[in-house]
Design an enzyme around this catalytic site. Structure first.
Site, PDB file in Angstrom:
ATOM      1  N   ASP A   8       0.857  -1.195   0.000  1.00 24.81           N
ATOM      2  CA  ASP A   8       0.000   0.000   0.000  1.00 24.81           C
ATOM      3  C   ASP A   8       0.893   1.245   0.000  1.00 24.81           C
ATOM      4  O   ASP A   8       2.118   1.146  -0.176  1.00 24.81           O
ATOM      5  CB  ASP A   8      -0.983  -0.028   1.172  1.00 24.81           C
ATOM      6  CG  ASP A   8      -0.299   0.160   2.526  1.00 24.81           C
ATOM      7  OD1 ASP A   8       0.953   0.215   2.576  1.00 24.81           O
ATOM      8  OD2 ASP A   8      -1.021   0.261   3.533  1.00 24.81           O
ATOM      9  N   GLY A  68       2.393  -0.718   6.265  1.00 23.59           N
ATOM     10  CA  GLY A  68       3.035  -0.004   7.368  1.00 23.59           C
ATOM     11  C   GLY A  68       3.683  -0.957   8.360  1.00 23.59           C
ATOM     12  O   GLY A  68       4.840  -0.791   8.748  1.00 23.59           O
ATOM     13  N   THR A  69       2.921  -1.981   8.752  1.00 29.88           N
ATOM     14  CA  THR A  69       3.424  -2.976   9.709  1.00 29.88           C
ATOM     15  C   THR A  69       3.672  -4.346   9.086  1.00 29.88           C
ATOM     16  O   THR A  69       4.311  -5.198   9.704  1.00 29.88           O
ATOM     17  CB  THR A  69       2.393  -3.190  10.829  1.00 29.88           C
ATOM     18  OG1 THR A  69       1.168  -3.630  10.219  1.00 29.88           O
ATOM     19  CG2 THR A  69       2.146  -1.904  11.615  1.00 29.88           C
ATOM     20  N   GLY A  70       3.100  -4.574   7.925  1.00 32.27           N
ATOM     21  CA  GLY A  70       3.129  -5.906   7.304  1.00 32.27           C
ATOM     22  C   GLY A  70       1.961  -6.766   7.766  1.00 32.27           C
ATOM     23  O   GLY A  70       1.684  -7.817   7.188  1.00 32.27           O
ATOM     24  N   VAL A  71       1.262  -6.313   8.793  1.00 27.20           N
ATOM     25  CA  VAL A  71       0.207  -7.139   9.394  1.00 27.20           C
ATOM     26  C   VAL A  71      -1.051  -7.166   8.523  1.00 27.20           C
ATOM     27  O   VAL A  71      -1.532  -8.235   8.136  1.00 27.20           O
ATOM     28  CB  VAL A  71      -0.135  -6.652  10.822  1.00 27.20           C
ATOM     29  CG1 VAL A  71      -1.328  -7.417  11.377  1.00 27.20           C
ATOM     30  CG2 VAL A  71       1.070  -6.812  11.737  1.00 27.20           C
ATOM     31  N   HIS A 100      10.210 -24.476   8.095  1.00 22.68           N
ATOM     32  CA  HIS A 100       9.240 -25.241   8.888  1.00 22.68           C
ATOM     33  C   HIS A 100       7.793 -25.039   8.430  1.00 22.68           C
ATOM     34  O   HIS A 100       6.999 -25.964   8.521  1.00 22.68           O
ATOM     35  CB  HIS A 100       9.328 -24.837  10.370  1.00 22.68           C
ATOM     36  CG  HIS A 100      10.588 -25.316  11.028  1.00 22.68           C
ATOM     37  ND1 HIS A 100      10.789 -25.258  12.382  1.00 22.68           N
ATOM     38  CD2 HIS A 100      11.724 -25.863  10.500  1.00 22.68           C
ATOM     39  CE1 HIS A 100      11.988 -25.749  12.677  1.00 22.68           C
ATOM     40  NE2 HIS A 100      12.579 -26.119  11.546  1.00 22.68           N
ATOM     41  N   ASN A 101       7.453 -23.839   8.002  1.00 23.30           N
ATOM     42  CA  ASN A 101       6.046 -23.526   7.699  1.00 23.30           C
ATOM     43  C   ASN A 101       5.768 -23.455   6.203  1.00 23.30           C
ATOM     44  O   ASN A 101       4.623 -23.240   5.807  1.00 23.30           O
ATOM     45  CB  ASN A 101       5.636 -22.204   8.355  1.00 23.30           C
ATOM     46  CG  ASN A 101       6.120 -22.074   9.784  1.00 23.30           C
ATOM     47  OD1 ASN A 101       6.914 -21.195  10.111  1.00 23.30           O
ATOM     48  ND2 ASN A 101       5.686 -22.975  10.647  1.00 23.30           N
ATOM     49  N   ARG A 111       7.203   0.722   8.164  1.00 24.10           N
ATOM     50  CA  ARG A 111       7.300   1.640   9.297  1.00 24.10           C
ATOM     51  C   ARG A 111       7.936   0.949  10.505  1.00 24.10           C
ATOM     52  O   ARG A 111       8.028   1.539  11.579  1.00 24.10           O
ATOM     53  CB  ARG A 111       5.910   2.163   9.671  1.00 24.10           C
ATOM     54  CG  ARG A 111       5.298   3.042   8.587  1.00 24.10           C
ATOM     55  CD  ARG A 111       3.856   3.413   8.916  1.00 24.10           C
ATOM     56  NE  ARG A 111       3.294   4.256   7.869  1.00 24.10           N
ATOM     57  CZ  ARG A 111       1.987   4.395   7.654  1.00 24.10           C
ATOM     58  NH1 ARG A 111       1.114   3.754   8.419  1.00 24.10           N
ATOM     59  NH2 ARG A 111       1.552   5.181   6.680  1.00 24.10           N
ATOM     60  N   ARG A 134       8.552 -33.927   9.477  1.00 25.19           N
ATOM     61  CA  ARG A 134       7.503 -33.656  10.470  1.00 25.19           C
ATOM     62  C   ARG A 134       6.809 -32.323  10.197  1.00 25.19           C
ATOM     63  O   ARG A 134       5.655 -32.123  10.579  1.00 25.19           O
ATOM     64  CB  ARG A 134       8.078 -33.693  11.882  1.00 25.19           C
ATOM     65  CG  ARG A 134       9.019 -32.555  12.221  1.00 25.19           C
ATOM     66  CD  ARG A 134       9.651 -32.752  13.597  1.00 25.19           C
ATOM     67  NE  ARG A 134      10.328 -31.569  14.083  1.00 25.19           N
ATOM     68  CZ  ARG A 134      11.539 -31.174  13.697  1.00 25.19           C
ATOM     69  NH1 ARG A 134      12.199 -31.872  12.777  1.00 25.19           N
ATOM     70  NH2 ARG A 134      12.088 -30.095  14.201  1.00 25.19           N
ATOM     71  N   HIS A 135       7.517 -31.435   9.523  1.00 29.03           N
ATOM     72  CA  HIS A 135       6.928 -30.127   9.224  1.00 29.03           C
ATOM     73  C   HIS A 135       5.847 -30.238   8.153  1.00 29.03           C
ATOM     74  O   HIS A 135       4.906 -29.456   8.139  1.00 29.03           O
ATOM     75  CB  HIS A 135       8.010 -29.142   8.787  1.00 29.03           C
ATOM     76  CG  HIS A 135       9.093 -29.001   9.805  1.00 29.03           C
ATOM     77  ND1 HIS A 135       8.851 -28.522  11.074  1.00 29.03           N
ATOM     78  CD2 HIS A 135      10.409 -29.312   9.765  1.00 29.03           C
ATOM     79  CE1 HIS A 135       9.983 -28.529  11.768  1.00 29.03           C
ATOM     80  NE2 HIS A 135      10.937 -29.015  10.999  1.00 29.03           N
ATOM     81  N   ARG A 138       2.482 -30.859   9.706  1.00 33.24           N
ATOM     82  CA  ARG A 138       1.895 -29.672  10.341  1.00 33.24           C
ATOM     83  C   ARG A 138       1.373 -28.683   9.300  1.00 33.24           C
ATOM     84  O   ARG A 138       0.312 -28.075   9.489  1.00 33.24           O
ATOM     85  CB  ARG A 138       2.936 -29.027  11.259  1.00 33.24           C
ATOM     86  CG  ARG A 138       3.255 -29.946  12.421  1.00 33.24           C
ATOM     87  CD  ARG A 138       4.562 -29.646  13.079  1.00 33.24           C
ATOM     88  NE  ARG A 138       4.844 -30.656  14.102  1.00 33.24           N
ATOM     89  CZ  ARG A 138       6.044 -30.841  14.639  1.00 33.24           C
ATOM     90  NH1 ARG A 138       7.066 -30.092  14.264  1.00 33.24           N
ATOM     91  NH2 ARG A 138       6.227 -31.766  15.546  1.00 33.24           N
TER      92      ARG A 138
HETATM   93  C1  RB5 Z   1      -1.933   2.403   6.627  1.00 32.44           C
HETATM   94  O1  RB5 Z   1      -1.918   3.590   7.304  1.00 32.44           O
HETATM   95  C2  RB5 Z   1      -1.614   1.238   7.551  1.00 32.44           C
HETATM   96  O2  RB5 Z   1      -2.715   0.981   8.361  1.00 32.44           O
HETATM   97  C3  RB5 Z   1      -1.217   0.021   6.756  1.00 32.44           C
HETATM   98  O3  RB5 Z   1      -0.126   0.328   5.969  1.00 32.44           O
HETATM   99  C4  RB5 Z   1      -0.814  -1.201   7.554  1.00 32.44           C
HETATM  100  O4  RB5 Z   1       0.151  -0.910   8.500  1.00 32.44           O
HETATM  101  C5  RB5 Z   1      -1.897  -2.023   8.087  1.00 32.44           C
HETATM  102  O5  RB5 Z   1      -1.708  -3.115   8.647  1.00 32.44           O
END
Ligand code: RB5
Length: 155
Positions: A8, A68-71, A100-101, A111, A134-135, A138
């Site tokens: 993004d 921003g976080t990769g999450v 393993h995964n 960020r 073994r992996h 899983r």
């Molecule tokens: C965008 O501001 C931010 O929320 C996005 O890049 C990301 O970190 C979400 O997980």
């Protein structure tokens, strides 16, 4: 390798640097990310899905996701059947996520980490190989949950 990349607005600059780094090493990049860092209204699930579909469909060998976080972008990618994406902020987890995964997508946060660490993480991830054994059992269980919504062995 053919590597799908999705990001993004938060990940544009890092995507460009990682893309150049990988191209220099001879990889082909399928860039389906945002290219406008000022487009703050964009939504990371769009790019997570696009990149994940290239990997799941076999057009790319693997994929790299940056927000921003990769999450957020990894959560979106993991909703595409066949995808195992992991957020890694250091090389050890990146390497083990492959060994393993059997991850087929790597995510990190622009960020959260700097570009030199990101390159190290990418290198460890790309150079690692799934160990099977073994992996495999899983990973098969993870995919069974995806397929059936639950594990038969847990019934
Ligand atoms: C965008 O501001 C931010 O929320 C996005 O890049 C990301 O970190 C979400 O997980």
């Amino acid at each position: 390798m053919k590597i799908a990349m999705g990001n993004d607005h938060a990940g544009v600059e890092m995507k460009n640097q990682i893309m150049a780094y990988l191209q220099q090493k001879g990889h082909e990049i399928l860039n389906v990310g945002n290219d406008d860092p000022l487009d703050r209204q964009d939504d990371y699930p769009v790019y997570g899905e696009k990149a994940a579909k290239l990997v799941a469909g076999g057009q790319a060998d693997c994929g790299i996701l940056i927000c921003g976080t990769g999450v957020g972008i990894s959560l979106a990618a993991n909703k595409v059947p066949g995808i195992r994406a992991a957020v890694c902020s250091e090389p050890y987890s990146a390497k083990l996520s492959r060994q393993h995964n059997n991850t087929n997508m790597l995510a990190f946060g622009a960020r959260v980490i700097g570009v030199e660490l990101a390159k190290m993480i990418v290198d460890e991830w790309l150079n690692a190989e799934f160990e099977g054994g073994r992996h495999q059992r899983r990973v098969d269980m993870i995919m069974e949950i995806e397929r059936n919504g639950h594990l038969a062995s847990a019934e």
